[in-house]
Design an enzyme around this catalytic site. Sequence first.
Site, PDB file in Angstrom:
ATOM      1  N   ASN A   1       0.870  -1.182   0.000  1.00 28.01           N
ATOM      2  CA  ASN A   1       0.000   0.000   0.000  1.00 28.01           C
ATOM      3  C   ASN A   1       0.907   1.232   0.000  1.00 28.01           C
ATOM      4  O   ASN A   1       1.449   1.594   1.043  1.00 28.01           O
ATOM      5  CB  ASN A   1      -0.899  -0.050   1.247  1.00 28.01           C
ATOM      6  CG  ASN A   1      -1.790   1.172   1.362  1.00 28.01           C
ATOM      7  OD1 ASN A   1      -1.867   1.977   0.432  1.00 28.01           O
ATOM      8  ND2 ASN A   1      -2.465   1.316   2.491  1.00 28.01           N
ATOM      9  N   TRP A   2       1.055   1.823  -1.170  1.00 25.39           N
ATOM     10  CA  TRP A   2       1.958   2.976  -1.277  1.00 25.39           C
ATOM     11  C   TRP A   2       1.351   4.241  -0.653  1.00 25.39           C
ATOM     12  O   TRP A   2       2.028   5.261  -0.533  1.00 25.39           O
ATOM     13  CB  TRP A   2       2.284   3.258  -2.747  1.00 25.39           C
ATOM     14  CG  TRP A   2       3.227   2.291  -3.383  1.00 25.39           C
ATOM     15  CD1 TRP A   2       3.715   1.125  -2.852  1.00 25.39           C
ATOM     16  CD2 TRP A   2       3.811   2.410  -4.696  1.00 25.39           C
ATOM     17  NE1 TRP A   2       4.548   0.512  -3.748  1.00 25.39           N
ATOM     18  CE2 TRP A   2       4.634   1.272  -4.890  1.00 25.39           C
ATOM     19  CE3 TRP A   2       3.716   3.346  -5.728  1.00 25.39           C
ATOM     20  CZ2 TRP A   2       5.360   1.063  -6.072  1.00 25.39           C
ATOM     21  CZ3 TRP A   2       4.426   3.138  -6.906  1.00 25.39           C
ATOM     22  CH2 TRP A   2       5.239   2.006  -7.062  1.00 25.39           C
ATOM     23  N   LYS A   3       0.073   4.198  -0.347  1.00 20.20           N
ATOM     24  CA  LYS A   3      -0.649   5.373   0.179  1.00 20.20           C
ATOM     25  C   LYS A   3      -0.432   6.573  -0.762  1.00 20.20           C
ATOM     26  O   LYS A   3      -0.393   6.366  -1.975  1.00 20.20           O
ATOM     27  CB  LYS A   3      -0.227   5.657   1.621  1.00 20.20           C
ATOM     28  CG  LYS A   3      -0.359   4.394   2.495  1.00 20.20           C
ATOM     29  CD  LYS A   3      -0.253   4.638   3.956  1.00 20.20           C
ATOM     30  CE  LYS A   3      -0.390   3.314   4.693  1.00 20.20           C
ATOM     31  NZ  LYS A   3      -0.391   3.447   6.136  1.00 20.20           N
TER      32      LYS A   3
ATOM     33  N   HIS B   1      -9.819   1.111   4.610  1.00 18.94           N
ATOM     34  CA  HIS B   1      -8.564   1.354   5.341  1.00 18.94           C
ATOM     35  C   HIS B   1      -8.841   2.369   6.464  1.00 18.94           C
ATOM     36  O   HIS B   1      -9.619   3.308   6.288  1.00 18.94           O
ATOM     37  CB  HIS B   1      -7.483   1.864   4.388  1.00 18.94           C
ATOM     38  CG  HIS B   1      -6.130   1.872   5.023  1.00 18.94           C
ATOM     39  ND1 HIS B   1      -5.747   2.867   5.893  1.00 18.94           N
ATOM     40  CD2 HIS B   1      -5.091   1.007   4.956  1.00 18.94           C
ATOM     41  CE1 HIS B   1      -4.521   2.607   6.325  1.00 18.94           C
ATOM     42  NE2 HIS B   1      -4.104   1.477   5.767  1.00 18.94           N
TER      43      HIS B   1
ATOM     44  N   GLU C   1      -7.239   4.803   7.514  1.00 21.81           N
ATOM     45  CA  GLU C   1      -6.981   6.209   7.171  1.00 21.81           C
ATOM     46  C   GLU C   1      -8.182   6.809   6.438  1.00 21.81           C
ATOM     47  O   GLU C   1      -8.461   7.999   6.560  1.00 21.81           O
ATOM     48  CB  GLU C   1      -5.688   6.316   6.342  1.00 21.81           C
ATOM     49  CG  GLU C   1      -4.466   6.115   7.225  1.00 21.81           C
ATOM     50  CD  GLU C   1      -3.258   5.555   6.522  1.00 21.81           C
ATOM     51  OE1 GLU C   1      -3.196   5.559   5.285  1.00 21.81           O
ATOM     52  OE2 GLU C   1      -2.344   5.075   7.240  1.00 21.81           O
TER      53      GLU C   1
ATOM     54  N   GLU D   1      -5.807  -4.867  10.704  1.00 24.49           N
ATOM     55  CA  GLU D   1      -4.856  -3.765  10.845  1.00 24.49           C
ATOM     56  C   GLU D   1      -5.173  -2.970  12.106  1.00 24.49           C
ATOM     57  O   GLU D   1      -5.929  -1.985  12.042  1.00 24.49           O
ATOM     58  CB  GLU D   1      -4.947  -2.844   9.634  1.00 24.49           C
ATOM     59  CG  GLU D   1      -4.495  -3.481   8.338  1.00 24.49           C
ATOM     60  CD  GLU D   1      -3.830  -2.450   7.453  1.00 24.49           C
ATOM     61  OE1 GLU D   1      -2.681  -2.667   7.071  1.00 24.49           O
ATOM     62  OE2 GLU D   1      -4.447  -1.416   7.168  1.00 24.49           O
TER      63      GLU D   1
ATOM     64  N   GLY E   1       1.946   2.354  10.997  1.00 27.25           N
ATOM     65  CA  GLY E   1       2.893   3.463  10.882  1.00 27.25           C
ATOM     66  C   GLY E   1       3.532   3.874  12.193  1.00 27.25           C
ATOM     67  O   GLY E   1       4.071   4.978  12.301  1.00 27.25           O
TER      68      GLY E   1
ATOM     69  N   SER F   1       3.028  -1.863  10.645  1.00 24.40           N
ATOM     70  CA  SER F   1       4.471  -1.859  10.945  1.00 24.40           C
ATOM     71  C   SER F   1       5.173  -3.161  10.572  1.00 24.40           C
ATOM     72  O   SER F   1       6.065  -3.633  11.283  1.00 24.40           O
ATOM     73  CB  SER F   1       4.708  -1.526  12.427  1.00 24.40           C
ATOM     74  OG  SER F   1       4.262  -0.222  12.714  1.00 24.40           O
TER      75      SER F   1
ATOM     76  N   GLY G   1       2.679  -1.094   4.401  1.00 26.24           N
ATOM     77  CA  GLY G   1       2.630   0.328   4.063  1.00 26.24           C
ATOM     78  C   GLY G   1       4.028   0.885   3.876  1.00 26.24           C
ATOM     79  O   GLY G   1       4.660   0.691   2.837  1.00 26.24           O
ATOM     80  N   GLY G   2       4.548   1.539   4.911  1.00 26.39           N
ATOM     81  CA  GLY G   2       5.846   2.218   4.848  1.00 26.39           C
ATOM     82  C   GLY G   2       6.954   1.398   4.211  1.00 26.39           C
ATOM     83  O   GLY G   2       7.692   1.906   3.345  1.00 26.39           O
TER      84      GLY G   2
HETATM   85  P1  PGA Z   1       2.466   0.474   7.808  1.00 28.62           P
HETATM   86  O1  PGA Z   1       1.008   0.651   7.139  1.00 28.62           O
HETATM   87  O2  PGA Z   1       3.054  -0.799   7.249  1.00 28.62           O
HETATM   88  O3  PGA Z   1       3.229   1.685   7.399  1.00 28.62           O
HETATM   89  O4  PGA Z   1       2.258   0.372   9.280  1.00 28.62           O
HETATM   90  C1  PGA Z   1       0.172  -0.429   6.923  1.00 28.62           C
HETATM   91  C2  PGA Z   1      -1.130   0.038   6.301  1.00 28.62           C
HETATM   92  O5  PGA Z   1      -1.607   1.112   6.653  1.00 28.62           O
HETATM   93  O6  PGA Z   1      -1.700  -0.641   5.437  1.00 28.62           O
END
Ligand code: PGA
Length: 250
Positions: free
Chosen positions: A8-10, A93, A95, A167, A173, A213, A234-235
């Site tokens: 997930n590049w966001k 998600h 977010e 999640e 994050g 994470s 994500g990150g």
């Molecule tokens: P993260 O994000 O790996 O940066 O914690 C995961 C996500 O939000 O899908």
Amino acid sequence: MKPFIVANWKMNPTTLAEANRLFNSVARGLKNIKNVEVVICPPFVYLPIFKFRTKDFILGAQDCFWEKRGAFTGEVSPLMLKNLGCNYVIIGHSERRKHFKETDDMINKKIKTALITKINPIFCLGETIEERKGGKTQKVLKKQLISGFKNISESLILNSKFSIAYEPLWAIGTGNPCDFKEAQKINLFLRKFIAQIFNNSLAKKIRIIYGGSVNSKNATFYIKEAKMNGLLVGGASLDAKEFIKIIKGI
Ligand code: PGA
């Protein structure tokens, strides 16, 4: 089931040149990878550029709207995604729930339209730190599952590659991932509860993945110890070397 790893590049990277660099590095690193199913979910604007550029992984989107077409300024139809070669879409998600006030009802509508359009949903759920501290994790997850699956037929799910991404919000994050044992308990709990909503054979077909994470040091434990079917990254997916290391380590 092959492990299922979703990047997930966001809202990254901010230039096409950087996006191309990241995509190409990941593509080079994952050439002929066979034992893992990899999905890259870049921002919408990069999807047409990446379409058909690799056979080694699949394209996904980070969201979609619940209507297929019409006067919905700024939204992206699942039909458009399908036509751009997207096979997966992340829905619900945290977010999006937080910053865009997406409700369980909106998420349910998105899941339904994605399934009808034949895009496989990656349905995200998870509890906040307050809910966790208050011992409400299971209650919250149950509510999210019941609303997410409301009025969705078994056959729609059976004809898809449906995934649920656990999640926990406190792990996203933060560099504070969920403990493997706890992740395994949640995994079992989710599968049992899905079997109650539908039935055992359908529950076995749904992939349950973990996100929050994830990095190259902890990834393998979620698959091997917590028995997750995959990961939502994500990150760490923005660093090609790290992302490739996660996949090769599984
Ligand atoms: P993260 O994000 O790996 O940066 O914690 C995961 C996500 O939000 O899908």
